[in-house]
Write a protein that holds these residues in place. Structure first.
Motif, mmCIF file in Angstrom:
data_model
loop_
_atom_site.group_PDB
_atom_site.id
_atom_site.type_symbol
_atom_site.label_atom_id
_atom_site.label_comp_id
_atom_site.label_asym_id
_atom_site.label_seq_id
_atom_site.Cartn_x
_atom_site.Cartn_y
_atom_site.Cartn_z
ATOM 1 N N MET A 151 -0.398 64.356 -29.796
ATOM 2 C CA MET A 151 -1.128 64.006 -31.165
ATOM 3 C C MET A 151 -0.923 64.796 -32.590
ATOM 4 O O MET A 151 -1.843 64.832 -33.266
ATOM 5 C CB MET A 151 -2.614 63.242 -31.154
ATOM 6 N N ILE A 152 -0.161 65.640 -32.231
ATOM 7 C CA ILE A 152 0.055 66.677 -33.324
ATOM 8 C C ILE A 152 1.545 67.073 -33.631
ATOM 9 O O ILE A 152 1.958 67.814 -34.415
ATOM 10 C CB ILE A 152 -0.855 67.844 -33.355
ATOM 11 N N MET A 156 7.326 65.244 -29.730
ATOM 12 C CA MET A 156 6.879 65.129 -28.591
ATOM 13 C C MET A 156 6.046 63.724 -28.364
ATOM 14 O O MET A 156 5.949 63.284 -27.453
ATOM 15 C CB MET A 156 6.133 66.362 -28.232
ATOM 16 N N ASP A 157 4.951 63.436 -29.708
ATOM 17 C CA ASP A 157 4.623 62.369 -29.568
ATOM 18 C C ASP A 157 5.358 61.125 -29.589
ATOM 19 O O ASP A 157 4.838 60.038 -28.990
ATOM 20 C CB ASP A 157 3.597 62.335 -30.730
ATOM 21 N N ARG A 158 6.375 61.088 -30.031
ATOM 22 C CA ARG A 158 7.240 59.948 -30.520
ATOM 23 C C ARG A 158 7.761 59.439 -28.881
ATOM 24 O O ARG A 158 7.626 58.389 -28.414
ATOM 25 C CB ARG A 158 8.505 60.275 -31.197
ATOM 26 N N ASP A 159 8.292 60.312 -28.388
ATOM 27 C CA ASP A 159 8.753 60.265 -26.803
ATOM 28 C C ASP A 159 9.019 61.464 -25.952
ATOM 29 O O ASP A 159 9.185 61.399 -24.862
ATOM 30 C CB ASP A 159 10.060 59.291 -26.751
ATOM 31 N N GLY A 160 8.764 62.579 -26.545
ATOM 32 C CA GLY A 160 8.741 63.679 -25.766
ATOM 33 C C GLY A 160 7.964 63.971 -24.672
ATOM 34 O O GLY A 160 8.465 64.131 -23.528
ATOM 35 N N ILE A 161 6.757 63.787 -24.688
ATOM 36 C CA ILE A 161 5.798 63.916 -23.780
ATOM 37 C C ILE A 161 6.162 63.050 -22.485
ATOM 38 O O ILE A 161 6.335 63.421 -21.293
ATOM 39 C CB ILE A 161 4.423 63.406 -24.223
ATOM 40 N N GLU A 162 6.483 61.660 -22.697
ATOM 41 C CA GLU A 162 6.947 60.601 -21.760
ATOM 42 C C GLU A 162 8.001 61.236 -21.063
ATOM 43 O O GLU A 162 8.080 60.838 -19.796
ATOM 44 C CB GLU A 162 7.295 59.469 -22.452
ATOM 45 N N LYS A 163 9.061 61.633 -21.817
ATOM 46 C CA LYS A 163 10.296 62.175 -20.986
ATOM 47 C C LYS A 163 10.032 63.112 -20.272
ATOM 48 O O LYS A 163 10.595 63.341 -19.032
ATOM 49 C CB LYS A 163 11.381 62.553 -22.012
ATOM 50 N N LEU A 164 9.056 64.311 -20.703
ATOM 51 C CA LEU A 164 8.770 65.422 -19.937
ATOM 52 C C LEU A 164 8.122 65.233 -18.718
ATOM 53 O O LEU A 164 8.431 65.619 -17.923
ATOM 54 C CB LEU A 164 7.917 66.557 -20.735
ATOM 55 N N PHE A 165 7.112 64.267 -18.789
ATOM 56 C CA PHE A 165 6.180 63.939 -17.682
ATOM 57 C C PHE A 165 6.975 63.103 -16.573
ATOM 58 O O PHE A 165 6.991 63.106 -15.330
ATOM 59 C CB PHE A 165 5.059 63.196 -18.145
ATOM 60 N N MET A 185 -7.540 65.395 -40.474
ATOM 61 C CA MET A 185 -6.248 64.761 -41.253
ATOM 62 C C MET A 185 -6.130 63.456 -40.674
ATOM 63 O O MET A 185 -5.218 62.718 -41.419
ATOM 64 C CB MET A 185 -5.260 65.749 -41.225
ATOM 65 N N ASN A 186 -6.585 63.188 -39.607
ATOM 66 C CA ASN A 186 -5.973 62.055 -38.620
ATOM 67 C C ASN A 186 -7.221 60.849 -38.469
ATOM 68 O O ASN A 186 -7.062 60.157 -37.383
ATOM 69 C CB ASN A 186 -5.294 62.585 -37.538
ATOM 70 N N VAL A 191 -2.407 56.037 -38.155
ATOM 71 C CA VAL A 191 -1.633 56.049 -37.166
ATOM 72 C C VAL A 191 -2.325 55.519 -35.939
ATOM 73 O O VAL A 191 -3.561 55.776 -35.900
ATOM 74 C CB VAL A 191 -1.358 57.656 -36.761
ATOM 75 N N ASN A 192 -1.714 54.593 -34.955
ATOM 76 C CA ASN A 192 -2.415 54.073 -34.023
ATOM 77 C C ASN A 192 -2.000 54.899 -32.646
ATOM 78 O O ASN A 192 -1.075 54.697 -32.269
ATOM 79 C CB ASN A 192 -1.888 52.605 -33.956
#
Length: 331
Positions: A151-152, A156-165, A185-186, A191-192
């Protein structure tokens, strides 16, 4: 796997930490009316290391775990300082990337007279980190892959975490994730985060957000309601950090509030949540259940806030365990 060491610790997992690396400069004590003053005398401003992935990796190393770190720093003096400090603690930094475009992330931490933290940050480099930065060989060597900066970090938020995991799970690894968003700030709802993080959450075994971040993520107020909202992702556990109140831990069958230790000295709350996460993962590596691991996390965090610096108060595992076993923590 490791055998018994002279620290009387059996390491059951090798852990790979991925995410933020920061050069922290704590400034204290800072009065509430600092912007109305021409000058103010503070203690020596000594730089230290920060960033959740970095803090967790150092915390794990102090607790006797074998840990490696993957993130980005600039090719500058702050980056060299951060890498040297982390390596000194025994963390493998061979996968840390020197970014040629952005400087090392830096935070000036204003610590007020109540020992609460206020951050001035420069962190454009966060948006550079991608799943492709994490070597597959490092994932293969790990037993657990932890991402500490959801979330920062834009890519990685867009799709990087999903790919890594997804890659990590395909290789038989356990996954764990924390959040690190700037709530000030958020919190506008622009942002949903729930929709943004859904794919990553489906690939997460242990999720360890702070209360404020979990509330913004789900739109729910009560930890039990937050857990209900996140149940769809079939995680092993959700642990919500509640600051000085401790935490709420659930395996989605039963949930427990676990208190922290009262009466402990507090000098700096920087890194409190990260020290909790490090100790929780250390507990999981011992084969403990989530509730004992969370109670151990509360204990180490309570010790850590007694020193200035994100990881300065984290003891070795033997000392932490001895202190933990003397406490009357209900878990």
């Amino acid at each position: 796997m490791y055998v018994q060491t002279d620290k009387e610790k059996v390491t059951l997992m090798k852990i790979l930490c991925v995410g933020m690396m920061v050069c922290d400069i704590p400034l204290y004590p800072v009065p509430d009316n600092i912007l109305k003053l021409d000058s103010w005398k503070i203690s020596n401003a000594v730089p230290t290391t920060g960033g959740d992935a970095l803090n967790v990796s150092v915390g794990l190393a102090k607790l006797g775990m074998e840990v490696s770190l993957c993130g980005r720093v600039g090719r500058d003096s702050n980056g060299a300082f951060v890498k040297a400090c982390v390596a000194k603690e025994g963390v493998d930094i061979s996968s840390v990337i020197e970014d040629l475009e952005y400087p090392t992330a830096a935070s000036y931490i204003l610590i007020d007279t109540l020992n609460e933290r206020h951050f001035l940050t420069s962190n454009k480099i966060f948006d550079s980190l991608s799943a492709e930065d994490v070597p597959e060989e490092k994932i293969k060597k790990a037993d657990l892959v932890y991402f500490g900066s959801a979330m920062i970090m834009e890519r990685m938020d867009r799709d990087g975490i999903e790919k890594l995991f997804r890659k990590s799970r395909s290789l038989g690894k356990i996954t764990a994730m924390d959040t690190a968003m700037n709530t000030a700030m958020n919190s506008t709802g622009q942002v949903n985060y729930y929709e943004q993080m859904k794919c990553a959450l489906y690939e997460t075994d242990y999720f360890l957000p702070s209360y404020d971040e979990a509330k913004i993520l789900t739109g729910e107020e009560l930890p039990e309601k937050i857990a209900e909202r996140l149940k769809e992702f079939n995680m092993k556990a959700l642990v919500i950090k509640l600051g000085k109140k401790g935490c709420y831990a659930t395996d989605f069958v039963k949930g427990k509030y676990i208190s922290t230790i009262e009466g402990m000295p507090v000098k700096d709350t920087t890194g409190a949540g990260d020290s909790f996460v490090a100790a929780f993962l250390c507990g999981i590596s011992q084969g403990w259940d989530i509730f004992k691991s969370a109670a151990f996390g509360n204990t180490v965090a309570s010790l850590n806030v007694g020193a200035v610096g994100a990881t300065a108060g984290i003891p070795d595992f033997k000392s932490a365990l001895a202190f933990f076993e003397k406490q009357d923590i209900q878990y």
